[in-house]
Scaffold this motif. Structure first.
Motif, PDB file in Angstrom:
ATOM      1  N   GLN A   7      -6.472 -10.531   0.416  1.00  0.00           N
ATOM      2  CA  GLN A   7      -5.424  -9.859  -0.363  1.00  0.00           C
ATOM      3  C   GLN A   7      -5.864  -8.464  -0.796  1.00  0.00           C
ATOM      4  O   GLN A   7      -5.102  -7.502  -0.728  1.00  0.00           O
ATOM      5  CB  GLN A   7      -5.058 -10.726  -1.581  1.00  0.00           C
ATOM      6  CG  GLN A   7      -3.871 -10.222  -2.388  1.00  0.00           C
ATOM      7  CD  GLN A   7      -4.261  -9.284  -3.526  1.00  0.00           C
ATOM      8  OE1 GLN A   7      -5.433  -9.188  -3.874  1.00  0.00           O
ATOM      9  NE2 GLN A   7      -3.284  -8.585  -4.065  1.00  0.00           N
ATOM     10  N   ARG A   8      -7.113  -8.349  -1.217  1.00  0.00           N
ATOM     11  CA  ARG A   8      -7.637  -7.041  -1.644  1.00  0.00           C
ATOM     12  C   ARG A   8      -7.634  -6.048  -0.489  1.00  0.00           C
ATOM     13  O   ARG A   8      -7.293  -4.879  -0.650  1.00  0.00           O
ATOM     14  CB  ARG A   8      -9.069  -7.197  -2.181  1.00  0.00           C
ATOM     15  CG  ARG A   8      -9.148  -7.772  -3.566  1.00  0.00           C
ATOM     16  CD  ARG A   8     -10.578  -7.972  -4.008  1.00  0.00           C
ATOM     17  NE  ARG A   8     -11.270  -6.712  -4.247  1.00  0.00           N
ATOM     18  CZ  ARG A   8     -12.575  -6.630  -4.497  1.00  0.00           C
ATOM     19  NH1 ARG A   8     -13.319  -7.718  -4.547  1.00  0.00           N
ATOM     20  NH2 ARG A   8     -13.133  -5.451  -4.708  1.00  0.00           N
ATOM     21  N   MET A   9      -7.984  -6.543   0.699  1.00  0.00           N
ATOM     22  CA  MET A   9      -8.060  -5.665   1.868  1.00  0.00           C
ATOM     23  C   MET A   9      -6.663  -5.226   2.321  1.00  0.00           C
ATOM     24  O   MET A   9      -6.446  -4.059   2.662  1.00  0.00           O
ATOM     25  CB  MET A   9      -8.797  -6.379   3.015  1.00  0.00           C
ATOM     26  CG  MET A   9      -9.045  -5.507   4.211  1.00  0.00           C
ATOM     27  SD  MET A   9     -10.076  -4.085   3.812  1.00  0.00           S
ATOM     28  CE  MET A   9      -9.825  -3.086   5.263  1.00  0.00           C
ATOM     29  N   VAL A  10      -5.712  -6.156   2.321  1.00  0.00           N
ATOM     30  CA  VAL A  10      -4.340  -5.817   2.728  1.00  0.00           C
ATOM     31  C   VAL A  10      -3.744  -4.803   1.737  1.00  0.00           C
ATOM     32  O   VAL A  10      -3.113  -3.822   2.142  1.00  0.00           O
ATOM     33  CB  VAL A  10      -3.452  -7.084   2.813  1.00  0.00           C
ATOM     34  CG1 VAL A  10      -1.985  -6.718   2.948  1.00  0.00           C
ATOM     35  CG2 VAL A  10      -3.891  -7.947   3.993  1.00  0.00           C
ATOM     36  N   ARG A  11      -3.990  -5.020   0.457  1.00  0.00           N
ATOM     37  CA  ARG A  11      -3.504  -4.094  -0.565  1.00  0.00           C
ATOM     38  C   ARG A  11      -4.125  -2.704  -0.380  1.00  0.00           C
ATOM     39  O   ARG A  11      -3.449  -1.673  -0.493  1.00  0.00           O
ATOM     40  CB  ARG A  11      -3.844  -4.656  -1.943  1.00  0.00           C
ATOM     41  CG  ARG A  11      -3.246  -3.877  -3.093  1.00  0.00           C
ATOM     42  CD  ARG A  11      -3.399  -4.623  -4.416  1.00  0.00           C
ATOM     43  NE  ARG A  11      -3.203  -3.684  -5.513  1.00  0.00           N
ATOM     44  CZ  ARG A  11      -4.174  -3.015  -6.104  1.00  0.00           C
ATOM     45  NH1 ARG A  11      -5.429  -3.173  -5.697  1.00  0.00           N
ATOM     46  NH2 ARG A  11      -3.922  -2.182  -7.088  1.00  0.00           N
ATOM     47  N   LYS A  18      -3.293   2.838   1.236  1.00  0.00           N
ATOM     48  CA  LYS A  18      -3.804   4.003   1.969  1.00  0.00           C
ATOM     49  C   LYS A  18      -2.743   4.559   2.919  1.00  0.00           C
ATOM     50  O   LYS A  18      -2.690   5.754   3.198  1.00  0.00           O
ATOM     51  CB  LYS A  18      -5.041   3.586   2.769  1.00  0.00           C
ATOM     52  CG  LYS A  18      -6.020   4.692   3.046  1.00  0.00           C
ATOM     53  CD  LYS A  18      -7.273   4.123   3.676  1.00  0.00           C
ATOM     54  CE  LYS A  18      -8.263   5.197   4.025  1.00  0.00           C
ATOM     55  NZ  LYS A  18      -8.816   5.897   2.876  1.00  0.00           N
ATOM     56  N   ARG A  19      -1.887   3.670   3.398  1.00  0.00           N
ATOM     57  CA  ARG A  19      -0.848   4.051   4.352  1.00  0.00           C
ATOM     58  C   ARG A  19       0.328   4.771   3.697  1.00  0.00           C
ATOM     59  O   ARG A  19       1.057   5.511   4.356  1.00  0.00           O
ATOM     60  CB  ARG A  19      -0.357   2.758   5.031  1.00  0.00           C
ATOM     61  CG  ARG A  19       0.593   2.960   6.172  1.00  0.00           C
ATOM     62  CD  ARG A  19       1.173   1.643   6.621  1.00  0.00           C
ATOM     63  NE  ARG A  19       0.288   0.911   7.481  1.00  0.00           N
ATOM     64  CZ  ARG A  19       0.658  -0.148   8.186  1.00  0.00           C
ATOM     65  NH1 ARG A  19       1.888  -0.591   8.089  1.00  0.00           N
ATOM     66  NH2 ARG A  19      -0.195  -0.769   8.972  1.00  0.00           N
ATOM     67  N   SER A  44      -1.668  10.623  -4.138  1.00  0.00           N
ATOM     68  CA  SER A  44      -2.265   9.667  -3.201  1.00  0.00           C
ATOM     69  C   SER A  44      -2.272   8.291  -3.862  1.00  0.00           C
ATOM     70  O   SER A  44      -2.640   8.157  -5.027  1.00  0.00           O
ATOM     71  CB  SER A  44      -3.688  10.088  -2.857  1.00  0.00           C
ATOM     72  OG  SER A  44      -4.340   9.046  -2.161  1.00  0.00           O
ATOM     73  N   HIS A  45      -1.862   7.269  -3.122  1.00  0.00           N
ATOM     74  CA  HIS A  45      -1.832   5.907  -3.666  1.00  0.00           C
ATOM     75  C   HIS A  45      -3.110   5.137  -3.360  1.00  0.00           C
ATOM     76  O   HIS A  45      -3.266   4.014  -3.822  1.00  0.00           O
ATOM     77  CB  HIS A  45      -0.646   5.129  -3.072  1.00  0.00           C
ATOM     78  CG  HIS A  45       0.673   5.577  -3.590  1.00  0.00           C
ATOM     79  ND1 HIS A  45       1.273   5.036  -4.696  1.00  0.00           N
ATOM     80  CD2 HIS A  45       1.521   6.548  -3.164  1.00  0.00           C
ATOM     81  CE1 HIS A  45       2.428   5.615  -4.923  1.00  0.00           C
ATOM     82  NE2 HIS A  45       2.600   6.553  -4.010  1.00  0.00           N
ATOM     83  N   ASP A  46      -3.991   5.699  -2.535  1.00  0.00           N
ATOM     84  CA  ASP A  46      -5.143   4.903  -2.102  1.00  0.00           C
ATOM     85  C   ASP A  46      -6.155   4.718  -3.229  1.00  0.00           C
ATOM     86  O   ASP A  46      -6.210   5.483  -4.176  1.00  0.00           O
ATOM     87  CB  ASP A  46      -5.796   5.491  -0.849  1.00  0.00           C
ATOM     88  CG  ASP A  46      -6.454   6.834  -1.092  1.00  0.00           C
ATOM     89  OD1 ASP A  46      -6.195   7.421  -2.142  1.00  0.00           O
ATOM     90  OD2 ASP A  46      -7.228   7.284  -0.225  1.00  0.00           O
ATOM     91  N   HIS A  47      -6.905   3.635  -3.116  1.00  0.00           N
ATOM     92  CA  HIS A  47      -7.939   3.320  -4.104  1.00  0.00           C
ATOM     93  C   HIS A  47      -9.195   2.872  -3.361  1.00  0.00           C
ATOM     94  O   HIS A  47      -9.150   2.580  -2.168  1.00  0.00           O
ATOM     95  CB  HIS A  47      -7.448   2.230  -5.062  1.00  0.00           C
ATOM     96  CG  HIS A  47      -7.001   0.978  -4.360  1.00  0.00           C
ATOM     97  ND1 HIS A  47      -5.687   0.784  -3.985  1.00  0.00           N
ATOM     98  CD2 HIS A  47      -7.670  -0.111  -3.924  1.00  0.00           C
ATOM     99  CE1 HIS A  47      -5.576  -0.383  -3.370  1.00  0.00           C
ATOM    100  NE2 HIS A  47      -6.762  -0.949  -3.320  1.00  0.00           N
TER     101      HIS A  47
END
Length: 206
Positions: free
Chosen positions: A33-37, A42-43, A95-98
């Protein structure tokens, strides 16, 4: 874990032993779940933007005199409460990425591969090639293998004819081994790895 290698024609083409540290883990939903989020964040483009009161092109003159009108004391027509005024607390480009640690990302990929192997959604093909690059032929081969919704992972480079023949098939994604990712593995029903892809993954996680 031993798995039978298939050819695109559906025939057996030997056996391969998959490494337990890559394909034999007990899948953890929290890591997946953490990886998909992380991937979906990032996309995101993050180009949504509204105009605040500082960006609105309107007169800066005071609307009417301060006292004596019986109305509220206003100083700017750009204020959010007026029609045509700026948006209060509106979305801005960002940017939404974390961050996600590199080790967690690598672990998530192994858990995704293990999840497919555990659920029986893993297929190993000896070679991903096409004689003439015809989509019709590739669809027939895939239906013979029972593939209707699949992620197909080739070696370092995809054979040009095969890539051309498979790119227009609905619900089939074809990627080189460098492009393998958790989100695409989980969103497709079956994961198809070429023999070269298995070797590359085992080399990568050695």
């Amino acid at each position: 874990m031993d798995i039978t290698i298939k050819s695109l024609d559906g025939k057996d083409a030997g056996q391969v032993t998959l490494a337990d540290e890559i394909f034999g883990l007990e899948p953890r939903e929290d890591i997946l779940q953490r990886m998909v989020r992380y991937q979906l964040a990032k996309r995101q483009q993050g180009t949504h933007q509204t105009l605040g009161r500082a960006e609105i092109a309107r007169t800066g003159a005071k609307l009417y005199k301060q006292k004596g009108t019986g109305r509220a004391r206003h100083g700017s027509a750009r204020a959010p409460q007026f029609r045509g005024g700026g948006k209060a607390h509106g979305p801005v480009s960002r940017s939404h990425d974390h961050d996600l640690p590199k080790k967690v990302r690598a672990l998530a990929l192994r858990h995704a591969l293990s999840a497919k192997a555990q659920s029986g959604g893993l297929l190993v093909i000896d070679e991903l090639t096409s004689q003439d690059g015809k989509t019709k032929v590739t669809i027939k081969q895939f239906s013979g293998l029972g593939l209707t919704n699949a992620l197909v992972i080739g070696g370092a480079e995809l054979e040009a004819n095969f890539a051309r023949s498979a790119r227009n098939i609905p619900h089939i994604d074809v990627l080189p081994v460098q492009g393998i990712n958790v989100y695409d593995i989980l969103r497709r029903q079956t994961l198809v790895l070429s023999k070269a892809a298995v070797e590359a993954l085992e080399e990568r996680f050695k």
